[in-house]
Design an enzyme around this catalytic site. Structure first.
Site, PDB file in Angstrom:
ATOM      1  N   ASP A  80      45.459  50.334  79.137  1.00  0.00           N
ATOM      2  CA  ASP A  80      44.292  49.583  79.135  1.00  0.00           C
ATOM      3  C   ASP A  80      43.237  49.943  78.348  1.00  0.00           C
ATOM      4  OD1 ASP A  80      43.303  51.440  80.571  1.00  0.00           O
ATOM      5  OD2 ASP A  80      43.143  50.383  82.404  1.00  0.00           O
ATOM      6  N   ASP A 100      48.475  67.116  70.192  1.00  0.00           N
ATOM      7  CA  ASP A 100      47.398  66.086  70.012  1.00  0.00           C
ATOM      8  C   ASP A 100      46.195  66.228  70.618  1.00  0.00           C
ATOM      9  OD1 ASP A 100      49.197  65.364  72.257  1.00  0.00           O
ATOM     10  OD2 ASP A 100      47.771  63.866  72.859  1.00  0.00           O
ATOM     11  N   LYS A 150      34.792  57.366  74.264  1.00  0.00           N
ATOM     12  CA  LYS A 150      36.011  57.238  74.766  1.00  0.00           C
ATOM     13  C   LYS A 150      35.858  56.384  75.993  1.00  0.00           C
ATOM     14  CE  LYS A 150      38.940  60.680  76.689  1.00  0.00           C
ATOM     15  NZ  LYS A 150      39.541  62.308  76.962  1.00  0.00           N
TER      16      LYS A 150
END
Ligand code: AMP
Ligand code: MG
Length: 487
Positions: free
Chosen positions: A125, A252, A113
């Site tokens: 970003d 999600d 991650k």
């Protein structure tokens, strides 16, 4: 025991093909340095603990170097965010490096991650900051130690790569482990884009890899939905019983495995407050502590909608009806244990509710220490100790009398009662202020506090010598911290 050079990869999700994920290489971070590592998580990969001492460890787990068998991919998904549908999310900064097969035959996703831009990065970003990576690391491992199913965290790697949030910070990588990274939103993506073949392929993949027992049932898809619902009912019961507030229960962020997944501005309650909202951008309190129950149900309805091409609507509705009773049964069971009861009585649910109402009225009872202290001495004596934290003393005494009578009917001796209660009532909890202190030190380059906090939280039920300060009530300033939602 494996070394970093002998890990076995078996990348089943990658083999589903390009409809499900996109090949992306991680973007290196500058000067990677190991901040904290979980020995328990290393063991899931059969990795020798000594491997964390090697320099190449930080390089591999920051994506600066790749295993030849890794197949880094960004997964596609969508989801309902704060109730509204977002048609295309996907791994905007995370990459599934591959699936490591361990000696027990388990596959563990290695997910990086903060690995840089992907086709799903939208305005982001592609990075994660040190602060949020440490928060996810600590929570994953602390929840696991409490017996609350969660994705796991292998390590955090810091760097000197600058990242802009409210201020300049530095990029970090978190290595997340889970047996699957499929979310409710993965199914929603294929449903709303009308890719029903892929929807079925995904369901078949999840059945074969994660719910093989459902394949023995006459209606495997129904059995799958029912199992997902059952696991979620149990998960949410654990959150509610232990005072965990997730903060961003978008679909999600809901794992198909029924584990705690994707950590943002989460919090453990300090003083009990059912209305606590830990996410400061949650203006309406959609994800407040007590709303987690109806929201989990709502999220399961969203998943049910996505499964309508595979399961009849009436059947889905019938299964959805099971959620609240299942949740309640698990919750009552956990709370009985926390109160020291080994049997079930009809009045228990009311006794639990009355206690929470008294806590709510005063907002001055530390939710965790209450249970710990209640087990420390015989009921009558313990009640005198915890009583001091309540505002409605008359109400508390009435509750105490009923609790005492109820406890006396259990008839076990105090040593057995204490052992039983201490085994389910943690002494050490990941309080926001403790995380903040450890993060502040890590941002100065001192990783000792985050390592020590992780260590303490990995044995939350056991009194640990010299760690008294982690078991204290939070100071007033520590109860009202505004945790940045940016990550
Ligand atoms: P979250 O709120 O962390 O669950 O993220 C929601 C979505 O935004 C996911 O698809 C993330 O991958 C994506 N996302 C979050 N932060 C970033 C970031 N800094 N760069 C790119 N995508 C991001
Ligand atoms: Mg997410």
């Amino acid at each position: 025991m494996k070394t970093l050079d002998t890990l076995t990869f078996d990348n089943r999700f990658a083999r589903l093909g390009d409809s499900f994920s996109t090949e992306v290489l991680p973007e290196p971070i500058a000067e990677p340095r190991l901040v904290v590592v979980s020995q328990d998580a290393l063991a899931l990969l059969d990795l020798d603990p000594q491997e964390a001492q090697r320099e190449v460890f930080a390089d591999l787990f920051s994506g600066n170097q790749l295993w030849s068998d890794a197949e880094p991919r960004a997964m596609v998904y969508s989801g309902h965010q704060f109730g509204g549908y977002s048609p295309r999310l996907g791994d905007g900064r995370g990459l599934l490096l591959g699936e490591v097969l361990n000696h027990a035959g388990e596959h563990w996703d290695l997910h990086l991650k903060g690995a840089g831009l992907t086709p799903y990065s939208r305005m982001g970003d592609g990075r994660a900051v040190l602060r949020s990576s440490i928060r996810e690391f600590l929570a994953s491992e602390a929840l696991h130690a409490l017996g609350i199913p969660s994705s796991r965290a292998l390590c955090v790697t810091g760097s000197s790569t600058p990242v802009w949030r409210e201020k300049q910070e530095t990029a970090a990588m978190l290595v997340r482990l889970a047996q699957s990274h499929v979310r409710f939103g993965s199914f929603e993506y294929f449903y709303y884009t009308r890719q029903h073949d892929q929807l079925k392929q995904l369901a078949d993949h999840v059945l074969a890899c994660h719910y093989p027992e459902c394949l023995q049932q006459p209606q495997p898809y129904e059995a799958l939905f029912r199992s997902v619902l059952e696991r979620n009912a149990e998960l949410i019961a654990r959150w509610q019983a232990y005072g965990f507030c997730h903060g961003v229960m978008n679909t999600d962020n809901m794992s198909i495995l029924g584990i705690t997944f994707d950590f943002g501005p989460y919090a453990f309650l300090d003083d009990f407050d059912a209305n606590h909202i830990c996410n400061h951008s949650d203006d309406t309190g959609r994800y407040s502590f007590s709303n987690q129950v109806p929201i989990a149900h709502w999220n399961l309805s969203a998943l049910a909608q996505a499964l309508t091409p595979l399961i009849e609507v009436d059947k889905l509705k019938e299964i959805l009806e099971l959620f609240l009773p299942l949740y309640q049964a698990h919750y009552d069971d956990l709370m009985r244990k926390r109160l020291g009861f080994t049997t079930a009585e009809d009045g228990d649910e009311e006794l639990i509710q009355r206690l929470l109402t008294l806590m709510q009225a005063g907002k001055s009872t530390d939710y965790h220490l209450f249970f710990r202290h209640l087990g420390e001495q015989a009921p009558a004596d313990a009640l005198q100790v915890v009583r001091n934290d309540f505002v409605d003393l008359q109400g508390f005494d009435a509750w105490g009398a009923d609790y005492l009578a109820r406890s006396n009917r259990e008839g076990s001796d105090q040593a057995a009662r204490q052992a039983r209660m201490h085994a389910v009532n943690p002494l050490y909890v990941l309080r926001n202020y403790l995380a903040q202190e450890a993060i502040a030190a890590a941002e100065r380059g001192d990783y000792a506090p985050v390592r020590e906090l992780h260590e303490v939280l990995s044995r939350p039920f056991e009194q640990q010598a010299g760690k008294e300060r982690y078991a204290l009530r939070p100071p007033d300033w520590g109860k009202h911290l505004e945790i940045s939602c940016s990550s």
